[in-house]
Write an enzyme that holds these catalytic residues in place. Structure first.
Site, mmCIF file in Angstrom:
data_model
loop_
_atom_site.group_PDB
_atom_site.id
_atom_site.type_symbol
_atom_site.label_atom_id
_atom_site.label_comp_id
_atom_site.label_asym_id
_atom_site.label_seq_id
_atom_site.Cartn_x
_atom_site.Cartn_y
_atom_site.Cartn_z
ATOM 1 N N PHE A 85 17.729 23.069 -6.435
ATOM 2 C CA PHE A 85 17.924 22.851 -7.859
ATOM 3 C C PHE A 85 16.569 22.912 -8.537
ATOM 4 O O PHE A 85 15.528 22.602 -7.949
ATOM 5 C CB PHE A 85 18.688 21.566 -8.187
ATOM 6 C CG PHE A 85 20.162 21.706 -7.903
ATOM 7 C CD1 PHE A 85 21.008 22.336 -8.792
ATOM 8 C CD2 PHE A 85 20.686 21.235 -6.709
ATOM 9 C CE1 PHE A 85 22.353 22.494 -8.519
ATOM 10 C CE2 PHE A 85 22.029 21.380 -6.425
ATOM 11 C CZ PHE A 85 22.862 22.020 -7.325
ATOM 12 N N ASN A 101 14.752 21.308 -10.744
ATOM 13 C CA ASN A 101 13.793 20.220 -10.896
ATOM 14 C C ASN A 101 13.066 19.850 -9.608
ATOM 15 O O ASN A 101 12.116 19.070 -9.645
ATOM 16 C CB ASN A 101 14.490 18.975 -11.453
ATOM 17 C CG ASN A 101 15.074 19.223 -12.821
ATOM 18 O OD1 ASN A 101 14.870 20.265 -13.433
ATOM 19 N ND2 ASN A 101 15.820 18.259 -13.311
ATOM 20 N N HIS A 121 19.153 30.053 -17.604
ATOM 21 C CA HIS A 121 18.165 29.315 -16.815
ATOM 22 C C HIS A 121 17.941 29.956 -15.448
ATOM 23 O O HIS A 121 16.977 29.630 -14.768
ATOM 24 C CB HIS A 121 18.636 27.867 -16.648
ATOM 25 C CG HIS A 121 17.547 26.846 -16.666
ATOM 26 N ND1 HIS A 121 16.302 27.057 -17.232
ATOM 27 C CD2 HIS A 121 17.513 25.587 -16.189
ATOM 28 C CE1 HIS A 121 15.569 25.969 -17.101
ATOM 29 N NE2 HIS A 121 16.269 25.068 -16.467
ATOM 30 N N TYR A 123 26.128 28.057 -12.074
ATOM 31 C CA TYR A 123 24.862 28.374 -12.740
ATOM 32 C C TYR A 123 24.473 29.846 -12.640
ATOM 33 O O TYR A 123 23.538 30.288 -13.296
ATOM 34 C CB TYR A 123 23.726 27.537 -12.136
ATOM 35 C CG TYR A 123 23.941 26.061 -12.252
ATOM 36 C CD1 TYR A 123 23.829 25.418 -13.474
ATOM 37 C CD2 TYR A 123 24.269 25.298 -11.134
ATOM 38 C CE1 TYR A 123 24.029 24.058 -13.591
ATOM 39 C CE2 TYR A 123 24.476 23.934 -11.244
ATOM 40 C CZ TYR A 123 24.351 23.320 -12.470
ATOM 41 O OH TYR A 123 24.558 21.970 -12.572
#
Length: 191
Positions: free
Chosen positions: A65, A67, A19, A14
């Site tokens: 992470f 969320n 993001h 990532y």
């Protein structure tokens, strides 16, 4: 005391994605201030502290992470008794043109799940946030796929300058407050 939180996802897969703009933002700010971000298990994140005359600010990159970012933010903010109005959440926003900075005092998460987690854990929508535009996905591409893609080569050419301006906006918040940062940087674009 203030707290600046960059939202993103941990892990190499990532690291270079759109993001993770919030992570890039805080890492750039830490570098500019000579701050080293260290893993801190009790806060589920990487943390550092800017301590200079007139400035006392924690930097946080949650490692839970995206969320579940609220768990990390709540832990550090409550431990150091940092009031909600002294937090600043930095994140990507695909509803803003690439490179645009937008600062708000409060509001809903606007589909940003990391911000949603933070608002839920802190029990309020009155959390200052600074969003960096990453642009809309092309054609019919799903937004979830777009935000998890790496920036384009053209975008990467501009990203350093954009992150420098974004770091300046965060320092303006820390030193002169939210209203000053909003007046000086809202709508600021790369052009």
């Amino acid at each position: 005391m203030r707290l600046i939180v960059g939202l993103g996802n941990p892990g190499l897969e990532y690291e270079a994605t759109r993001h993770n703009a919030g992570f890039w933002w805080v890492e750039n700010l830490a570098d500019a201030q000579g701050v080293r971000l260290k893993s801190e298990g009790r806060f589920h994140g990487r943390v550092g502290r800017i301590a200079a005359p007139g400035v006392d600010c924690w930097l946080l990159l949650p490692q839970t992470f995206m969320n579940l970012s609220g768990q990390s933010v709540q832990g550090l903010a409550h431990f150091y008794k940092i009031p909600n109005e002294n937090l600043m959440i930095l994140s990507d926003d695909l509803d803003l043109p690439f490179g645009t900075i937008r600062i708000r005092a409060s509001g809903g998460p606007g589909g940003q799940r990391g911000l949603s987690s933070i608002l839920e854990k802190l029990g309020t929508k009155d959390i200052p946030r600074m969003r960096l535009g990453i642009g809309r996905p092309p054609g019919r591409m799903e937004p979830a796929d777009y935000v998890l893609q790496n920036f384009s080569r053209d975008d990467l050419k501009s990203i350093s300058e954009i992150l420098d301006r974004a770091a300046d906006a965060a320092i303006e918040f820390v030193t002169n407050g939210l209203t000053a940062a909003m007046n000086k940087f809202n709508g600021d674009t790369r052009d």
